[in-house]
Design a protein around this motif. Structure first.
Motif, PDB file in Angstrom:
ATOM      1  N   HIS A  46       0.838  -1.199   0.000  1.00 24.02           N
ATOM      2  CA  HIS A  46       0.000   0.000   0.000  1.00 24.02           C
ATOM      3  C   HIS A  46       0.868   1.241   0.000  1.00 24.02           C
ATOM      4  O   HIS A  46       2.096   1.181   0.213  1.00 24.02           O
ATOM      5  CB  HIS A  46      -0.931   0.005   1.222  1.00 24.02           C
ATOM      6  CG  HIS A  46      -0.224   0.239   2.521  1.00 24.02           C
ATOM      7  ND1 HIS A  46      -0.206   1.467   3.162  1.00 24.02           N
ATOM      8  CD2 HIS A  46       0.529  -0.587   3.301  1.00 24.02           C
ATOM      9  CE1 HIS A  46       0.489   1.372   4.283  1.00 24.02           C
ATOM     10  NE2 HIS A  46       0.946   0.136   4.392  1.00 24.02           N
ATOM     11  N   HIS A  71      -8.272  -0.681  -7.355  1.00 23.56           N
ATOM     12  CA  HIS A  71      -8.140  -1.113  -8.756  1.00 23.56           C
ATOM     13  C   HIS A  71      -8.962  -2.368  -9.016  1.00 23.56           C
ATOM     14  O   HIS A  71      -9.610  -2.914  -8.114  1.00 23.56           O
ATOM     15  CB  HIS A  71      -6.664  -1.361  -9.085  1.00 23.56           C
ATOM     16  CG  HIS A  71      -6.102  -2.577  -8.394  1.00 23.56           C
ATOM     17  ND1 HIS A  71      -6.232  -3.850  -8.903  1.00 23.56           N
ATOM     18  CD2 HIS A  71      -5.414  -2.713  -7.224  1.00 23.56           C
ATOM     19  CE1 HIS A  71      -5.654  -4.710  -8.094  1.00 23.56           C
ATOM     20  NE2 HIS A  71      -5.147  -4.052  -7.065  1.00 23.56           N
ATOM     21  N   SER A 124      -2.565  -1.321  -8.601  1.00 21.20           N
ATOM     22  CA  SER A 124      -2.640   0.091  -8.238  1.00 21.20           C
ATOM     23  C   SER A 124      -1.920   0.986  -9.243  1.00 21.20           C
ATOM     24  O   SER A 124      -2.156   2.198  -9.283  1.00 21.20           O
ATOM     25  CB  SER A 124      -2.026   0.300  -6.846  1.00 21.20           C
ATOM     26  OG  SER A 124      -0.677  -0.151  -6.820  1.00 21.20           O
ATOM     27  N   VAL A 177      -3.731   4.124  -1.458  1.00 18.66           N
ATOM     28  CA  VAL A 177      -3.826   3.204  -2.593  1.00 18.66           C
ATOM     29  C   VAL A 177      -3.204   1.876  -2.187  1.00 18.66           C
ATOM     30  O   VAL A 177      -2.300   1.833  -1.346  1.00 18.66           O
ATOM     31  CB  VAL A 177      -3.115   3.825  -3.829  1.00 18.66           C
ATOM     32  CG1 VAL A 177      -1.637   4.023  -3.568  1.00 18.66           C
ATOM     33  CG2 VAL A 177      -3.355   3.004  -5.080  1.00 18.66           C
ATOM     34  N   ASP A 189      -2.688  -2.631  -3.464  1.00 26.15           N
ATOM     35  CA  ASP A 189      -2.923  -3.742  -4.385  1.00 26.15           C
ATOM     36  C   ASP A 189      -3.809  -4.762  -3.681  1.00 26.15           C
ATOM     37  O   ASP A 189      -3.528  -5.152  -2.535  1.00 26.15           O
ATOM     38  CB  ASP A 189      -1.607  -4.405  -4.797  1.00 26.15           C
ATOM     39  CG  ASP A 189      -0.816  -3.575  -5.802  1.00 26.15           C
ATOM     40  OD1 ASP A 189      -1.418  -2.707  -6.452  1.00 26.15           O
ATOM     41  OD2 ASP A 189       0.403  -3.807  -5.926  1.00 26.15           O
TER      42      ASP A 189
END
Length: 282
Positions: free
Chosen positions: A18, A31, A37, A56, A58
């Motif tokens: 992150h 995403h 991301s 943000v 993944d």
């Protein structure tokens, strides 16, 4: 390339990559598949410049996050929600503006319906909904049997999914020159190829959004924006209109010359819509 995720944290005993950028009101970017991301790299800077603290990450099983070997670990849309809730706690966020793409939009819809106080506003970009997924092309692949694709030589796998990724955009040359190989590398090689099917394709199941259909009107209690590519071949624009009708008070923006990976085709337009929406609704 410079990834947006530069930290790692254990959430529910799984490692999540992150990143946190900027300062101000909190925004979370989610995403979809088969991306990471990295797809936010051209829109995140505008949000930071507009005074937002952008979070943000993944998804579990994607990008730079852990690819669990244990098939019992749930990396479906439903299984991703506790990961997101754990990240919100880790970031110290009681609530945030949520911006989501593709299947990330299903994760966001589930959070907004089942944990609505945690969502300040919701922006859904070319997302799955109702029984809109898997896409026609992916459904045909699944019906034909995934065994051949799973066991294909790396070169054949890359060729097949390079073409698959190119179908997400209108501006194919630009994708090829920028992010195509990054996205492809995450789903290729011995680890990525197996992970693609274990953590992504096998969970392409509309049951995760069908369950939400009778409750979509509840999203009218928060500010909702829908952004869609007019040329989206994976989630055709008719789904956007159906979702718009199901969510009272929602805004719908359909972008011309724009495919499913809308942030690749029209990053400037999308950045403008995001900043304006958060300014009006924040």
């Amino acid at each position: 390339m410079d990834h947006l995720v530069n930290n790692h944290v254990l959430i529910n005993n799984t490692r999540i990559a992150h990143g946190v950028h900027g300062d101000g009101s909190p925004v979370v970017l989610i995403h979809g598949t088969p991306s990471s991301s990295y797809i936010w790299r051209n829109t995140l800077p505008a949000l930071v410049a507009a005074g937002h603290k952008v979070h943000v990450y993944d998804l579990l099983g994607y990008g730079l996050s852990e690819r669990p070997w244990d098939p019992e670990i749930d990396t479906s849309v439903t299984g991703q929600v506790p990961i997101l809730e754990g990240l919100l706690d880790h970031w110290g966020l009681e609530d945030a503006h949520i911006i989501a793409h593709d299947i990330g939009g299903a994760v966001a819809q589930r959070l907004a319906i089942f944990s609505q106080p945690r969502v300040r506003s919701l922006t859904l970009i070319d997302v799955v909904s109702f029984d809109s997924w898997p896409s026609k092309r992916t459904h045909q692949q699944m019906q034909a049997g995934l065994g051949a694709l799973i066991e294909a030589p790396d070169a054949d796998h890359r060729a097949h999914f390079r073409d698959w990724l190119l179908s997400t955009v209108q501006h194919k040359e630009r994708l090829a020159e920028t992010s195509l190989e990054t996205f492809l590398e995450f789903i290729a090689n011995p680890i990525g190829q197996g992970s693609l099917f274990q953590h992504q394709v096998r969970h392409y199941d509309p049951k995760h959004t069908d369950e939400l259909t009778p409750r979509l009107a509840e999203l009218g209690q928060i500010a909702v924006q829908l952004i869609w590519g007019a040329d989206d071949a994976w989630q055709v624009v008719d789904w956007a209109r159906k979702l718009h009708e199901a969510i009272p008070g929602s805004e719908l923006h359909v972008l011309e010359d724009c495919g499913h990976f809308a942030m690749e085709d029209q990053p400037e337009k999308i950045s403008g819509l995001l900043v304006d929406f958060l300014k009006r609704k924040g």
